[in-house]
Design a protein around this motif. Structure first.
Motif: not given
Length: 248
Positions: A211-214, A234-248
């Motif tokens: 969603x656009x709101x998220x 969590x974002x800072x701590x995980x760094x390159x081990x994190x994949x953020x997956x988004x869709x509208x």
């Protein structure tokens, strides 16, 4: 699908951001990624740990994974967090996971509940630390979500026990949270959650948001402090081990 490596906010953030045209495409990708990470962990060590979140966003991923060919008997599924209600309750994350993931082929996986017969989450912490810690050293794959207030897991801004959970000592994989006064938590104020060290030490992580709101909340979180929007921790701590997956 676009592929952007994060560079906003803290210079420590080197996560991967993947935007998909539809939620179906995003769920397909997340399920394939999860399957690949778990298969690699099993190949490497003979077993895999998979910690998952509740909510509506992961259900389509769970449905896909439940039909995936994996040696599920070598996978232990646990929860990122849990409301202190029984599995018969509509608010139970355990119930969601049992309905959508621990069925079909994935029914062979082991499962670690968070909710026990203890009256409160705080009373159950010591017991659940013993159950969870062997599977969080480190977690092979964790699937996170994010709320409209910038929380992930049960890390609600200004919640009782938040600081202790984020900065727990090594070996303490779970903590209790008192979300009284946290609007997004609603009536479910007594919670158990994975701690900061347990989450940020994970070998691989997916943050799934729709969603656009998220997307707007994520942009705000990348400029906020971890205390104000704990997903930032969590974002800072995980760094390159994190994949953020988004869709509208």
């Amino acid at each position: 699908m676009t592929d952007v490596h994060g560079s906003k906010g803290s210079k420590a953030m080197k996560y991967e951001f993947l935007a998909h045209a539809t939620r179906e495409e995003a769920a397909d990708f997340a399920a394939r990624m999860a399957s690949g990470v778990l298969a690699a962990a099993i190949e490497d060590s003979g077993k895999a740990s998979f910690m998952v979140s509740g909510g509506t966003s992961p259900a389509p991923v769970f449905n896909r994974l439940s039909k995936t060919d994996l040696p599920w008997d070598r996978v232990t599924v646990g929860l990122v967090d849990e409301r202190w209600v029984g599995p018969e309750h509509e608010g139970s994350n355990e119930a969601l996971v049992r309905q959508h993931l621990l069925t079909g082929k994935a029914g062979a996986a082991g499962f670690l509940p968070m909710k026990t017969a203890a009256e409160t989450a705080r009373i159950a912490v010591a017991d659940r630390v013993l159950a969870y810690q062997p599977h969080c050293d480190p977690i092979d794959l964790i699937l996170l979500g994010m709320g409209s207030d910038g929380h992930t897991a049960s890390w609600f801004p200004n919640a009782g026990g938040l600081n202790a959970a984020l900065h727990a000592a090594d070996g303490l994989a779970v903590a209790s949270i008192d979300a009284t006064g946290c609007k997004v938590a609603g009536q479910f104020t007594d919670r158990m959650t994975l701690t900061g060290p347990a989450i940020i030490d994970s070998d691989a992580a997916i943050l799934l948001i729709f969603g656009e709101d998220k997307r707007e909340v994520l942009d705000l979180a990348l400029k906020a402090s971890p205390e104000d929007m704990p997903v930032r921790y969590a974002i800072d701590g995980l760094g390159p081990r994190l994949t953020i997956i988004w869709a509208p």
